[in-house]
Design a protein around this motif. Structure first.
Motif, PDB file in Angstrom:
ATOM      1  N   ALA A 149       5.904  -3.106 -15.420  1.00  0.00           N
ATOM      2  CA  ALA A 149       6.133  -3.058 -13.974  1.00  0.00           C
ATOM      3  C   ALA A 149       6.708  -1.726 -13.513  1.00  0.00           C
ATOM      4  N   GLY A 150       7.432  -1.037 -14.393  1.00  0.00           N
ATOM      5  CA  GLY A 150       8.045   0.235 -14.027  1.00  0.00           C
ATOM      6  C   GLY A 150       7.061   1.364 -13.817  1.00  0.00           C
ATOM      7  N   ARG A 151       5.785   1.093 -14.053  1.00  0.00           N
ATOM      8  CA  ARG A 151       4.741   2.099 -13.830  1.00  0.00           C
ATOM      9  C   ARG A 151       3.713   1.633 -12.799  1.00  0.00           C
ATOM     10  N   VAL A 152       4.120   0.670 -11.976  1.00  0.00           N
ATOM     11  CA  VAL A 152       3.190   0.068 -11.018  1.00  0.00           C
ATOM     12  C   VAL A 152       3.779   0.121  -9.607  1.00  0.00           C
ATOM     13  N   GLY A 153       2.952   0.543  -8.650  1.00  0.00           N
ATOM     14  CA  GLY A 153       3.296   0.478  -7.232  1.00  0.00           C
ATOM     15  C   GLY A 153       2.199  -0.246  -6.488  1.00  0.00           C
ATOM     16  N   ILE A 154       2.432  -0.491  -5.215  1.00  0.00           N
ATOM     17  CA  ILE A 154       1.432  -1.160  -4.385  1.00  0.00           C
ATOM     18  C   ILE A 154       1.423  -0.545  -3.000  1.00  0.00           C
ATOM     19  N   ARG A 155       0.234  -0.412  -2.433  1.00  0.00           N
ATOM     20  CA  ARG A 155       0.085   0.132  -1.075  1.00  0.00           C
ATOM     21  C   ARG A 155      -0.280  -0.996  -0.123  1.00  0.00           C
ATOM     22  N   LEU A 156       0.457  -1.067   0.999  1.00  0.00           N
ATOM     23  CA  LEU A 156       0.268  -2.108   1.998  1.00  0.00           C
ATOM     24  C   LEU A 156       0.124  -1.480   3.382  1.00  0.00           C
ATOM     25  N   SER A 157      -0.591  -2.198   4.278  1.00  0.00           N
ATOM     26  CA  SER A 157      -0.787  -1.688   5.646  1.00  0.00           C
ATOM     27  C   SER A 157      -0.799  -2.869   6.613  1.00  0.00           C
ATOM     28  N   PRO A 158       0.365  -3.423   6.928  1.00  0.00           N
ATOM     29  CA  PRO A 158       0.432  -4.658   7.708  1.00  0.00           C
ATOM     30  C   PRO A 158      -0.229  -4.609   9.076  1.00  0.00           C
ATOM     31  N   LEU A 159      -0.242  -3.441   9.717  1.00  0.00           N
ATOM     32  CA  LEU A 159      -0.702  -3.382  11.099  1.00  0.00           C
ATOM     33  C   LEU A 159      -2.015  -2.648  11.297  1.00  0.00           C
ATOM     34  N   THR A 160      -2.562  -2.061  10.256  1.00  0.00           N
ATOM     35  CA  THR A 160      -3.770  -1.275  10.472  1.00  0.00           C
ATOM     36  C   THR A 160      -4.977  -2.161  10.766  1.00  0.00           C
ATOM     37  N   THR A 161      -5.817  -1.677  11.651  1.00  0.00           N
ATOM     38  CA  THR A 161      -7.138  -2.283  11.851  1.00  0.00           C
ATOM     39  C   THR A 161      -8.215  -1.368  11.270  1.00  0.00           C
ATOM     40  N   PHE A 162      -7.780  -0.251  10.711  1.00  0.00           N
ATOM     41  CA  PHE A 162      -8.618   0.758  10.063  1.00  0.00           C
ATOM     42  C   PHE A 162      -9.798   1.134  10.955  1.00  0.00           C
ATOM     43  N   GLY A 163      -9.459   1.709  12.082  1.00  0.00           N
ATOM     44  CA  GLY A 163     -10.468   2.152  13.013  1.00  0.00           C
ATOM     45  C   GLY A 163     -10.842   1.122  14.049  1.00  0.00           C
ATOM     46  N   HIS A 184       4.397   1.310  -1.271  1.00  0.00           N
ATOM     47  CA  HIS A 184       3.881   2.412  -0.462  1.00  0.00           C
ATOM     48  C   HIS A 184       3.424   1.814   0.865  1.00  0.00           C
ATOM     49  N   MET A 185       4.203   2.013   1.912  1.00  0.00           N
ATOM     50  CA  MET A 185       3.991   1.342   3.188  1.00  0.00           C
ATOM     51  C   MET A 185       3.338   2.269   4.212  1.00  0.00           C
ATOM     52  N   ILE A 186       2.147   1.913   4.648  1.00  0.00           N
ATOM     53  CA  ILE A 186       1.514   2.605   5.771  1.00  0.00           C
ATOM     54  C   ILE A 186       2.066   2.000   7.052  1.00  0.00           C
ATOM     55  N   GLU A 187       2.741   2.802   7.831  1.00  0.00           N
ATOM     56  CA  GLU A 187       3.384   2.318   9.047  1.00  0.00           C
ATOM     57  C   GLU A 187       2.409   2.404  10.218  1.00  0.00           C
ATOM     58  N   GLY A 188       2.132   1.274  10.842  1.00  0.00           N
ATOM     59  CA  GLY A 188       1.265   1.260  12.010  1.00  0.00           C
ATOM     60  C   GLY A 188      -0.203   1.349  11.653  1.00  0.00           C
ATOM     61  N   GLU A 189      -0.941   2.058  12.477  1.00  0.00           N
ATOM     62  CA  GLU A 189      -2.389   2.173  12.354  1.00  0.00           C
ATOM     63  C   GLU A 189      -2.734   3.346  11.444  1.00  0.00           C
ATOM     64  N   THR A 190      -3.435   3.086  10.357  1.00  0.00           N
ATOM     65  CA  THR A 190      -3.785   4.149   9.411  1.00  0.00           C
ATOM     66  C   THR A 190      -4.452   5.309  10.134  1.00  0.00           C
TER      67      THR A 190
END
Length: 363
Positions: free
Chosen positions: A220-234, A263-269
């Motif tokens: 687990a110490g070598r793993v991250g995750i990227r999330l984007s709660p609010l994006t509609t991706f265009g 790794h948190m994408i804030e708002g709209e990508t």
């Protein structure tokens, strides 16, 4: 107070600073979806970043959604990536690989035997993807069967194992930007029943199983995750009906697994960090996660410094700025002017707009 230029322990990975190169699709892979001949130079030029997150890489031939993206499922791809990681490490850098399955954001021309893309749903995305013919509408998907999930989990396991064999310091799970894992997460996309559909726990089951499998494989110490709660991706994908509850649950589960970072994408990508008419409490998610917190989307030096100094974030990821400025860390440190990215060379091509941006100190 912490600064952008302070070192950081990111799980099992020691970083020289908190400036991150975000994963950036460049569509320059060679035959066999292996990193192209200039990839090692491209990434080595940017080795002063505290962490490089290498471009999103399909975990299997069925995971591909864009032309000429380098994968991580074959021995040849592992060998090609080894040249990249060796070059980055020789420059004193650290690099992880983003593991990618695009799900329904694909076109049959990119998939084996013209297969239909797979997703949580049979409903097509309102999106285009990059093919030999340029940006092309995506193909209609088919819904994955529950009995196909174990093979998908094995694809993620193999990809993580291959990434380590290729010399990467770790991996990032791509669960953002409306690709496969987010297609399972969101009730605006996921219309299935059974163990992977319905309520939040079921819709989050796949991403939790993927994360658990990868953690078991490489730690687990070598793993991250990227999330984007609010994006509609265009604008093509509606948000979940209850994003705070959904992504709060996901982050809590990642904390239980002990992931190195979120790794948190804030708002709209690629757009507003605070979309009009939408509120989201990122700080609540941050408080529920004991690992490192990385933020992304439209940060400049002042915003990044404030985020780290205040404790809002531990690291800040920069995207387009790293395309045009291989020595971004030095430029930020000295308040030097930044090069302007050449948008026309973002996808495909050769050295132009890839390895030829000027440095502050060419020596």
């Amino acid at each position: 107070m912490a600064t952008l230029f302070d070192p950081l322990q990111l799980g099992e990975i020691t970083l020289a600073n908190r400036i991150v190169m975000a994963p950036l699709t460049r569509s320059r892979a060679a035959e066999g979806n292996s990193p192209g001949p200039l990839a090692a130079q491209y990434y080595a030029q940017r080795a002063s970043a505290g962490l490089i997150i290498a471009e999103a890489s399909p975990i299997s031939a069925m995971a591909q959604g864009y032309l000429d993206t380098p994968g991580i499922w074959s021995e040849a791809q592992v060998g090609a990536w080894q040249k990249v990681t060796e070059a980055v490490h020789a420059g004193g850098g650290k690099i992880v690989l983003q593991l990618w399955h695009v799900g329904r954001v694909s076109n049959g021309s990119l998939l084996p035997d013209g297969a239909a893309p797979v997703s949580s749903t049979a409903q097509p995305a309102q999106a285009k993807t990059f093919t030999r013919e340029g940006f092309t509408p995506v193909s209609a998907p088919r819904a994955l069967r529950d009995d196909e999930i174990p093979a998908l989990l094995e694809d993620y396991r193999r990809a993580a194992r291959n990434a380590r064999a290729a010399g990467f310091d770790g991996v990032e799970i791509h669960a953002a930007n409306t690709y496969l894992l987010e297609q399972f997460l969101r009730d605006s996309i996921n219309d299935r029943s059974g163990p992977y559909g319905g309520g939040i726990e079921n819709r989050a089951r796949l991403v939790c199983e993927v994360a658990a499998a990868i953690c078991q494989e490489i730690g687990a110490g070598r793993v991250g995750i990227r999330l984007s709660p609010l994006t509609t991706f265009g604008g093509g994908t509606p948000r979940d009906s209850a994003p705070q509850a959904l992504y709060g649950y996901v982050v809590e589960q990642m904390a239980r697994l002990g992931l190195a970072y979120v790794h948190m994408i804030e708002g709209e990508t690629g757009g507003a960090r605070e979309p009009e008419g939408v509120s989201f409490d990122y700080a609540a998610l941050r408080r529920s996660f004991s690992g490192a917190w990385m933020v992304n989307n439209g940060y400049d030096k002042a915003l990044a410094e404030a985020a780290v100094a205040s404790g809002k974030a531990d690291l800040v990821a920069f995207g387009k700025a790293f395309i045009a400025n291989p020595d971004l860390v030095a430029r930020l440190c000295s308040d030097a002017a930044l090069n302007t990215p050449h948008v026309a060379t973002f996808y495909g091509g050769g050295a132009a707009g890839y390895t030829d941006y000027p440095l502050l100190n060419p020596a």
